[in-house]
Design an enzyme around this catalytic site. Structure first.
Site, PDB file in Angstrom:
ATOM      1  CG  HIS A 122     -26.377   3.446  18.416  1.00 32.33           C
ATOM      2  ND1 HIS A 122     -25.588   2.561  19.103  1.00 32.33           N
ATOM      3  CD2 HIS A 122     -27.572   3.465  19.057  1.00 32.33           C
ATOM      4  CE1 HIS A 122     -26.277   2.060  20.119  1.00 32.33           C
ATOM      5  NE2 HIS A 122     -27.487   2.593  20.110  1.00 32.33           N
ATOM      6  CG  ASP A 180     -17.875   4.499  11.855  1.00 30.41           C
ATOM      7  OD1 ASP A 180     -19.054   4.365  12.232  1.00 30.41           O
ATOM      8  OD2 ASP A 180     -17.165   3.546  11.481  1.00 30.41           O
TER       9      ASP A 180
HETATM   10  C1  GDG Z   1     -23.443   1.867  14.008  1.00 31.64           C
HETATM   11  C2  GDG Z   1     -22.603   3.121  13.805  1.00 31.64           C
HETATM   12  C3  GDG Z   1     -21.368   2.577  15.910  1.00 31.64           C
HETATM   13  C4  GDG Z   1     -19.045  -6.821  10.792  1.00 31.64           C
HETATM   14  N1  GDG Z   1     -18.886  -7.751   9.848  1.00 31.64           N
HETATM   15  C5  GDG Z   1     -19.254  -8.928  10.348  1.00 31.64           C
HETATM   16  C6  GDG Z   1     -19.646  -8.712  11.659  1.00 31.64           C
HETATM   17  N2  GDG Z   1     -19.497  -7.402  11.911  1.00 31.64           N
HETATM   18  C7  GDG Z   1     -19.796  -6.731  13.182  1.00 31.64           C
HETATM   19  C8  GDG Z   1     -18.557  -6.179  13.827  1.00 31.64           C
HETATM   20  C9  GDG Z   1     -19.114  -5.046  14.678  1.00 31.64           C
HETATM   21  C10 GDG Z   1     -20.343  -4.611  13.899  1.00 31.64           C
HETATM   22  O1  GDG Z   1     -20.630  -5.612  12.952  1.00 31.64           O
HETATM   23  C11 GDG Z   1     -20.106  -3.308  13.141  1.00 31.64           C
HETATM   24  O2  GDG Z   1     -20.126  -2.245  14.043  1.00 31.64           O
HETATM   25  P1  GDG Z   1     -19.588  -0.797  13.723  1.00 31.64           P
HETATM   26  O3  GDG Z   1     -19.543  -0.014  14.974  1.00 31.64           O
HETATM   27  O4  GDG Z   1     -18.245  -0.900  13.114  1.00 31.64           O
HETATM   28  O5  GDG Z   1     -20.534  -0.149  12.620  1.00 31.64           O
HETATM   29  P2  GDG Z   1     -22.119   0.073  12.246  1.00 31.64           P
HETATM   30  O6  GDG Z   1     -22.752  -1.178  11.850  1.00 31.64           O
HETATM   31  O7  GDG Z   1     -22.100   1.118  11.200  1.00 31.64           O
HETATM   32  O8  GDG Z   1     -22.859   0.632  13.553  1.00 31.64           O
HETATM   33  C12 GDG Z   1     -21.232   2.930  14.427  1.00 31.64           C
HETATM   34  C13 GDG Z   1     -22.346   1.442  16.111  1.00 31.64           C
HETATM   35  O9  GDG Z   1     -23.590   1.699  15.453  1.00 31.64           O
HETATM   36  C14 GDG Z   1     -22.617   1.201  17.594  1.00 31.64           C
HETATM   37  O10 GDG Z   1     -23.154   2.322  18.200  1.00 31.64           O
HETATM   38  O11 GDG Z   1     -20.111   2.168  16.385  1.00 31.64           O
HETATM   39  O12 GDG Z   1     -20.472   4.090  14.285  1.00 31.64           O
HETATM   40  O13 GDG Z   1     -22.470   3.416  12.418  1.00 31.64           O
HETATM   41  O14 GDG Z   1     -19.509  -5.512  15.910  1.00 31.64           O
HETATM   42  O15 GDG Z   1     -17.931  -7.186  14.554  1.00 31.64           O
HETATM   43  N3  GDG Z   1     -20.039  -9.705  12.462  1.00 31.64           N
HETATM   44  C15 GDG Z   1     -20.071 -10.948  11.941  1.00 31.64           C
HETATM   45  N4  GDG Z   1     -19.738 -11.208  10.649  1.00 31.64           N
HETATM   46  C16 GDG Z   1     -19.327 -10.240   9.837  1.00 31.64           C
HETATM   47  O16 GDG Z   1     -19.041 -10.509   8.672  1.00 31.64           O
HETATM   48  N5  GDG Z   1     -20.446 -11.966  12.703  1.00 31.64           N
END
Ligand code: GDG
Length: 734
Positions: A172, A385
């Site tokens: 990921h 990212d």
């Molecule tokens: C890893 C990789 C890759 C965020 N704040 C809240 C909340 N979120 C949710 C968002 C989104 C998720 O968390 C974050 O996903 P990301 O993709 O932006 O980032 P990582 O956590 O670093 O994930 C990344 C991912 O894996 C998937 O393969 O995209 O690059 O680093 O869904 O909506 N959800 C809630 N409250 C919050 O305050 N409910």
């Protein structure tokens, strides 16, 4: 140990289980997680007897055994199996090795990377614990899908114990370039761990390419397009950009826009700010140094300094979700962010306006949607990212088609979101200019861009992503079957051995390098050993044995001249029979003087390559050269040579990490035809590993046992793994 046994299921494995366990004095509650991975895997997990293996979030030493059993049972009711990890495991394997070594290095933060031997040991131990639970729950025919950087060693650990299991692995986070990855002390072990999988998936083609480059350079394996030849397996590597649950975000946004629903306090508060000429800019991330939070704040300051007319007109709403707060770099980042927000708010604030609203907490899903739908612009600017799902979620909630996404080129998502405004987060000028562009973008343009983006996100949503991965994983079974059908083992092998024992006039044709001995960096080091002589002596007594090689006559004379074997050297120019050398072909060598300078140019511009001069051919060896440079150089050399050889009766042979130029009218196949006419053999076996041996396979009669060493494409009927197995086979024959 927890155990659930079903038939033909998919086992999903990730560090954390997709559920939250809450224990207070009187009750134990388990609630499902709603993260991207949990949603994406939902249908895979729900299907048939699917199970999910991972850590529950509770260290085993922090809970008494009675309660632990209760937790395990409840987890099992949710079709999950927990891996027991202690607080020490979590400290060293998760917070330590995973988050202080792998995470920063894979995101190009070398200065944050700590290599600790005891944490590496803990990482191995934890991966073994996961392997144990997976294997306990594994049945023949099951498929295993392993997720992410915490479990890089798991695929091989499973494959070692259960070689027939089909295993997929998805990373990921980014896979870094070779120059970064090579600094890792345990780089070969990490790659070997991953290669236990039959399919390796990455978010983008760049990560895939970086991975393959490390595999080629560090493990020195052969890669054909996106397939890796690894022992007796072919491993597929591909990119699968992860999507989101598009409908869920779109429909919730739709619901929030409907007249009937009561607006949340957050939404009302946000809307107070929204008048005709005022705009909200949103950023949401985990509080992680890869997400570029301080950079973004500084760039926002630069924007306000450069375009002061936007003071009191724009506000940055910044949600930073607490993450890994036990790790020192994350604590430092939090302090830096607090200070920056304080300084900039202090610098620009007026009685009626603060430029940054900063939340350091996690918000409920419904609030998240309110943030998305109330913001005119999403400013997603990570330094690095893997994908970034927030960018995709913002787009999915724009049900009216308005809104602008500013997205960092360093996020995997940028590869498929071309209609966003793509920026380099380190270029503040460009950052500020694009922010201004977003603030002034005509509504029609906004809608065109959002519509394009939405179409793609809807089509390739997270469920499709999971299905595509599993479809590809299923397809690897065909590659495996193709290998199994030709693999010389079991019945095939018994039949060959029986036949050899029963037949009288036997001809055994053996290539030397790569067939009887493994390759050495320098060809002169691949001399025959005592064990080989012993084997060949016995084989010679029971059959007509011919060693048939591209090696020159002098070398073979030195190595084998004292033995009664028949030898064919120089690809078929010389035959050594009854201790006499006979020249089979009369060849010119005057062409060498014009070809040699070309090879010399290539040798000089490609470090670690060298030229071997044989009696009738010239060979350019590139075994220890940089594989990627060598690939380019071989293509160039081929182009240069092709025009020269055609009119001179020469041909180019692509051997194993060698290009050889020799006269067209000799090849191993011609010798085989000649040998076949000399006697009426009732058993013929031909073994070879390389492209030049294909001529022998072609000339051998239908009834012959043609056996290719290695599992690349061949005309031979059977395939065998390596010189070790060849020797084992020959041993069985005699
Ligand atoms: C890893 C990789 C890759 C965020 N704040 C809240 C909340 N979120 C949710 C968002 C989104 C998720 O968390 C974050 O996903 P990301 O993709 O932006 O980032 P990582 O956590 O670093 O994930 C990344 C991912 O894996 C998937 O393969 O995209 O690059 O680093 O869904 O909506 N959800 C809630 N409250 C919050 O305050 N409910």
């Amino acid at each position: 140990m927890a155990q659930i046994i079903f038939m033909n299921k998919t086992i999903i494995v990730s560090n954390r289980l997709p559920l939250q366990v809450a224990i207070d004095e009187n009750s134990l509650t388990i609630t499902p997680s709603v993260g991207g991975l949990a949603t994406g895997m939902k249908s895979v997990h729900a299907e048939g007897n699917g199970i999910w293996v991972g850590w529950s979030g509770i260290p085993e030493d922090e809970i008494d055994s009675a309660l632990s059993i209760e937790v395990d049972t409840k987890i099992r009711n949710a079709k999950c199996v927990s891996v027991p990890l202690s607080s020490e495991d979590i400290e060293d394997y998760y917070e330590g090795f995973s988050n202080r070594a792998l995470w920063p290095l894979f995101h190009y933060f070398m200065e944050y990377t700590y290599f600790e031997q005891h944490e590496w040991e803990a990482y191995k131990r934890a991966n073994e614990k996961f392997a144990e639970v997976v294997i306990d729950n594994l049945e023949d025919g099951d498929t295993v899908w392993v997720h992410d950087y915490q479990l890089l060693l798991l695929p091989q650990l499973i494959k070692d114990k259960k070689p027939n299991t089909t295993i997929g692995f998805f990373l990921h986070i980014p896979f870094p370039s070779y120059e970064i990855f090579r600094t890792f002390p345990w780089r070969a072990e990490i790659l070997t761990g991953m290669l236990g999988a039959d399919l390796l998936g990455f978010h983008t083609y760049d990560y895939e390419r970086h991975f393959l480059s490390s595999v080629k350079r560090i493990l020195r394996l052969d890669v054909n397009f996106n397939e890796i030849n690894y022992h007796d397996r072919i491993i597929k590597v591909d990119s699968f950009p992860m999507g989101i649950d598009y409908d869920k975000f779109y429909n919730t946004a739709l619901k929030h826009h409907s007249e009937t629903i009561k607006k949340s306090d957050l939404r009302k508060r946000l809307e107070e700010h929204l008048t005709e000429d005022k705009k909200l800019i949103l950023s949401i991330d985990r509080m992680d140094y890869t997400k570029g939070i301080p950079n973004r704040i500084k760039a926002f300051e630069y924007f306000l300094d450069t375009y002061p007319e936007y003071k009191e007109k724009v506000r940055l709403v910044m949600l930073a979700v607490p993450s890994r707060s036990n790790v020192p770099q994350y604590q430092k980042l939090k302090r830096e962010t607090d200070e920056l927000v304080g300084r900039i708010n202090g610098k620009f604030a007026t009685v009626s306006w603060t430029p940054i609203w900063y939340y350091y907490r996690s918000l409920p899903f419904e609030d998240l949607i309110d943030l998305y739908i109330s913001s005119d612009i999403a400013l997603i600017t990570p330094i690095r990212d893997g994908m970034n799902l927030v960018a995709k979620e913002y787009v999915a909630t724009r049900i009216k088609g308005d809104g602008v996404l500013i997205l960092s080129e360093m996020a995997g998502a940028s590869k498929e979101m071309n209609e966003a405004l793509l920026i380099n987060p380190n270029n503040f000028q460009n950052f500020a200019w694009n922010l201004k562009r977003a603030l002034t973008m005509p509504l029609e343009e906004q809608k065109t861009r959002i519509k394009f983006l939405q179409k793609r996100l809807k089509r390739y949503d997270v469920e499709k992503w999971a299905k595509e991965f599993l479809k590809s994983l299923e397809a690897t079974k065909q590659i495996k079957n193709a290998i199994i059908t030709k693999k010389l083992s079991g019945d095939y092998e018994n039949h060959l051995i029986e036949d050899f024992k029963n037949k009288k006039k036997k001809l055994v044709l053996l290539d030397y390098d790569g067939t009887l001995v493994g390759f050495k960096d320098n060809p002169q080091d691949a001399q025959p050993d005592e064990a080989l002589f012993k084997l060949l002596d016995q084989l010679q007594e029971q059959s007509t044995l011919v060693l048939i090689s591209g090696r020159d006559k002098d070398t073979f004379q030195r190595w084998f001249g004292h033995k009664p074997y028949n030898l064919v050297t120089d690809h078929g120019v010389w035959l050594y029979e009854k201790k006499e050398w006979v020249q089979l072909e009369r060849l010119k060598t005057d062409w060498m003087q014009s070809i040699r300078p070309i090879l010399e140019t290539f040798r000089d511009s490609t470090p670690s390559t060298f030229i071997e001069t044989k009696n009738y051919s010239l060979a350019w060896h590139y075994r220890t050269a940089d594989p990627e440079l060598a690939k380019i150089r071989t293509m160039e050399l081929n182009t240069v040579l092709t025009s020269m050889v055609a009119n001179n009766g020469l041909s180019i042979l692509q051997g194993n990490k060698v290009i050889e130029i020799k006269s067209s009218n000799v090849n191993k196949g011609r010798v085989v035809s000649r040998l076949l006419t000399q006697n009426d053999y009732d058993f013929i076996m031909v073994l070879g590993d390389d492209w030049t041996d294909e001529y022998m396979f072609e000339e051998a009669p239908e009834s012959a046992y043609t056996i290719k060493v290695g599992f690349t494409k061949t005309k031979a009927k059977y395939q065998i793994k390596d010189p070790n197995q060849v020797r084992q086979l020959l041993q069985k024959l005699i």
